[in-house]
Design an enzyme around this catalytic site. Sequence first.
Site, PDB file in Angstrom:
ATOM      1  N   ARG A 200       0.824  -1.208   0.000  1.00 14.60           N
ATOM      2  CA  ARG A 200       0.000   0.000   0.000  1.00 14.60           C
ATOM      3  C   ARG A 200       0.857   1.256   0.000  1.00 14.60           C
ATOM      4  O   ARG A 200       0.569   2.217  -0.718  1.00 14.60           O
ATOM      5  CB  ARG A 200      -0.949  -0.030   1.193  1.00 14.60           C
ATOM      6  CG  ARG A 200      -2.116  -0.976   0.984  1.00 14.60           C
ATOM      7  CD  ARG A 200      -2.985  -1.174   2.201  1.00 14.60           C
ATOM      8  NE  ARG A 200      -4.160  -1.957   1.834  1.00 14.60           N
ATOM      9  CZ  ARG A 200      -5.069  -2.402   2.691  1.00 14.60           C
ATOM     10  NH1 ARG A 200      -4.935  -2.136   3.993  1.00 14.60           N
ATOM     11  NH2 ARG A 200      -6.101  -3.108   2.270  1.00 14.60           N
TER      12      ARG A 200
ATOM     13  N   TYR B  54      -6.108  -0.714  -6.830  1.00 13.39           N
ATOM     14  CA  TYR B  54      -5.573  -1.958  -6.276  1.00 13.39           C
ATOM     15  C   TYR B  54      -4.927  -1.757  -4.910  1.00 13.39           C
ATOM     16  O   TYR B  54      -4.714  -0.651  -4.463  1.00 13.39           O
ATOM     17  CB  TYR B  54      -4.656  -2.700  -7.239  1.00 13.39           C
ATOM     18  CG  TYR B  54      -3.498  -2.003  -7.883  1.00 13.39           C
ATOM     19  CD1 TYR B  54      -2.862  -0.904  -7.324  1.00 13.39           C
ATOM     20  CD2 TYR B  54      -2.989  -2.490  -9.091  1.00 13.39           C
ATOM     21  CE1 TYR B  54      -1.770  -0.318  -7.931  1.00 13.39           C
ATOM     22  CE2 TYR B  54      -1.903  -1.909  -9.707  1.00 13.39           C
ATOM     23  CZ  TYR B  54      -1.294  -0.825  -9.121  1.00 13.39           C
ATOM     24  OH  TYR B  54      -0.219  -0.242  -9.734  1.00 13.39           O
ATOM     25  N   GLU B  55      -4.675  -2.882  -4.255  1.00 13.04           N
ATOM     26  CA  GLU B  55      -4.235  -2.921  -2.848  1.00 13.04           C
ATOM     27  C   GLU B  55      -5.259  -2.258  -1.920  1.00 13.04           C
ATOM     28  O   GLU B  55      -4.911  -1.687  -0.898  1.00 13.04           O
ATOM     29  CB  GLU B  55      -2.850  -2.272  -2.683  1.00 13.04           C
ATOM     30  CG  GLU B  55      -1.754  -2.933  -3.463  1.00 13.04           C
ATOM     31  CD  GLU B  55      -1.637  -4.427  -3.198  1.00 13.04           C
ATOM     32  OE1 GLU B  55      -2.049  -4.868  -2.111  1.00 13.04           O
ATOM     33  OE2 GLU B  55      -1.157  -5.149  -4.078  1.00 13.04           O
ATOM     34  N   GLY B  56      -6.520  -2.372  -2.271  1.00 13.83           N
ATOM     35  CA  GLY B  56      -7.594  -1.753  -1.500  1.00 13.83           C
ATOM     36  C   GLY B  56      -7.913  -0.398  -2.087  1.00 13.83           C
ATOM     37  O   GLY B  56      -7.060   0.489  -2.138  1.00 13.83           O
TER      38      GLY B  56
ATOM     39  N   GLN C 229      -9.232   2.521   1.953  1.00  8.63           N
ATOM     40  CA  GLN C 229      -8.168   3.124   2.768  1.00  8.63           C
ATOM     41  C   GLN C 229      -8.742   4.152   3.740  1.00  8.63           C
ATOM     42  O   GLN C 229      -8.352   4.234   4.908  1.00  8.63           O
ATOM     43  CB  GLN C 229      -7.127   3.796   1.866  1.00  8.63           C
ATOM     44  CG  GLN C 229      -6.489   2.899   0.831  1.00  8.63           C
ATOM     45  CD  GLN C 229      -5.851   1.669   1.428  1.00  8.63           C
ATOM     46  OE1 GLN C 229      -5.144   1.753   2.423  1.00  8.63           O
ATOM     47  NE2 GLN C 229      -6.108   0.515   0.822  1.00  8.63           N
TER      48      GLN C 229
END
Length: 586
Positions: free
Chosen positions: A295, A438-440, A445
């Site tokens: 992240r 991506y990655e949340g 977040q």
Amino acid sequence: MADYQAPLSDYQFLLRDWLQIDEHYQRLGLGEFDFELATEVINQGGKFAAEEVAPLNRNGDEQGCTLKNGQVTTPEGFARVYASYIENGWNAMLGPAEFDGQDLPYSMAIPVHEMLNSANLSWRLTTMLTESAVLAVSRHATEPLKQQYLARLVSGEWTGTMNLTEPHAGTDLGLLSTRAEPNPDGSYAITGSKIFITGGDHDWTSNIIHMVLARLPDAPLGVKGISLFLVPKFLLNEQGEPDALNAVNVGSIEHKMGIKASPTCVMNYDGATGWLVGEPNQGLACMFTMMNDARFQVGLQGLGVAQAAYQGALTYARERLQSRSPQGIRQPECKADAILYQPDVARMLLTQKALTEGCRALAMVYAQQMDIEKYADGANSQQAHKVIEFLTPICKAFMTDMGLEVASLGVQIFGGHGYIREWGMEQLMRDVRIAQLYEGTNGIQAADLIGRKLIRDNGDRLAATEKLFSEIVDKIADEGNRSLAADVLREWQEASSLCLSMSAAESAGAACDYLAYSAYCLIGVLWFSMADCASGNGHEALRNGKRKTCAFYQQRILPRKEAHRRAMLAGCDSLLALSGSEFDYL
């Protein structure tokens, strides 16, 4: 588009003058590291990014990746430059020394990572996830697995992937259905499909190590029943070399809006052999070791693209002659003045500069805290860990939002040429758009920041972060700037405290505004600090640039926080009133 140039002067200022990196390393007992070595690493990293990686960016986007007979081929030159990358030790910068890594401080490696993102985001992605896989294996795998796989992941001889998402299970990983059946020899048979797997297959290395989330037969429902497995593309023989192909294959590669030179794969596991990493049913906690690192690295993608867009726009604005400046003729030797002197173009360039350099400062504060977490004693390490946890969603979400804004401004500064393929600006805008997803997603977040890192923690991580930024404020020599920075920090802390009493629904509704509000405030503090530090700098252009950009940030960017503050504290009645019928007449 102009050739990429590494922002070496800014990094020299940040490391030597602002962070006082020599003193930082001495406090941590890192006597073998200093500013001189950091400068050499960053200079060489910038040279590699500019001369080797950046020239592949345009052609990589044009060629994309291909899948034939189950094998992915990346664009011309990608594998060759990767071989040079690992040969020169760049992949091993952060790797543990006991597995042939260089164990460099994060404050040395992070600048190189930013520059690789600026040079070629598609190319950087595979190396980024390999570094995250190294963290997961080194912290959670058994000793035999470490001995078999870790050194070659550290060196980059083999690459790593992260396999979470399934067609029906994205944000809600509790829904994933990939199965792991125990084998008599202690391994597991992994069966299922994963999507959106970056670097799932390629032609760079002799093996690819997949980190896969799956469920054991007796696993509880939801996220409490997820385990993590190491699944190699090729199984190893008795000599530890890749041998038989594992039962894993590429179903397809995605056709994407951007990062076309990065192989994003659908991966199918049909009883593939894998090994448990960490404890059973604790896979999500192990995977978060990768995810939290990734992240922040995705945040660096936003920063890297922003720097590239800013450089391209600045070069164009200096060269493009159109009309005369409204404040008078600036280039009498020419038929017109450069558009740089048009106030609206200056506004866009200064917005790019203020956001990019502000986020770079935030990234280096984060890197410094990672150094402290890794090398300091217990209390200081724990304090740094709290700051890192609080800043991670801010860095990921705000830096990628900022990256898209700066790239969009770059297109705007180029005018019609920005929309044309040959100038490269539209590619930057397409490439960086994925970083918000991506990655949340950035909404996830924001929910993580306000829900977990603030409210559920009862303000403990907030207090640690406020303490760090208070120390930054206290070091500002100029009384006026120190007072302004203290006011911003105090307002942020007070508004954050108001959020602590929010209900779950209220915090969810306020989340995105709270994250943006926090970022504008904290970066504002950093700008006051940088401008003060630069006041005695012997580099006149840098000194004036920091001072004037700080003034611009204060007048034109920092006021954005007011809108976010009002929105986040306005309540969520208008959101909770939604029934769905409001959209029916469309």
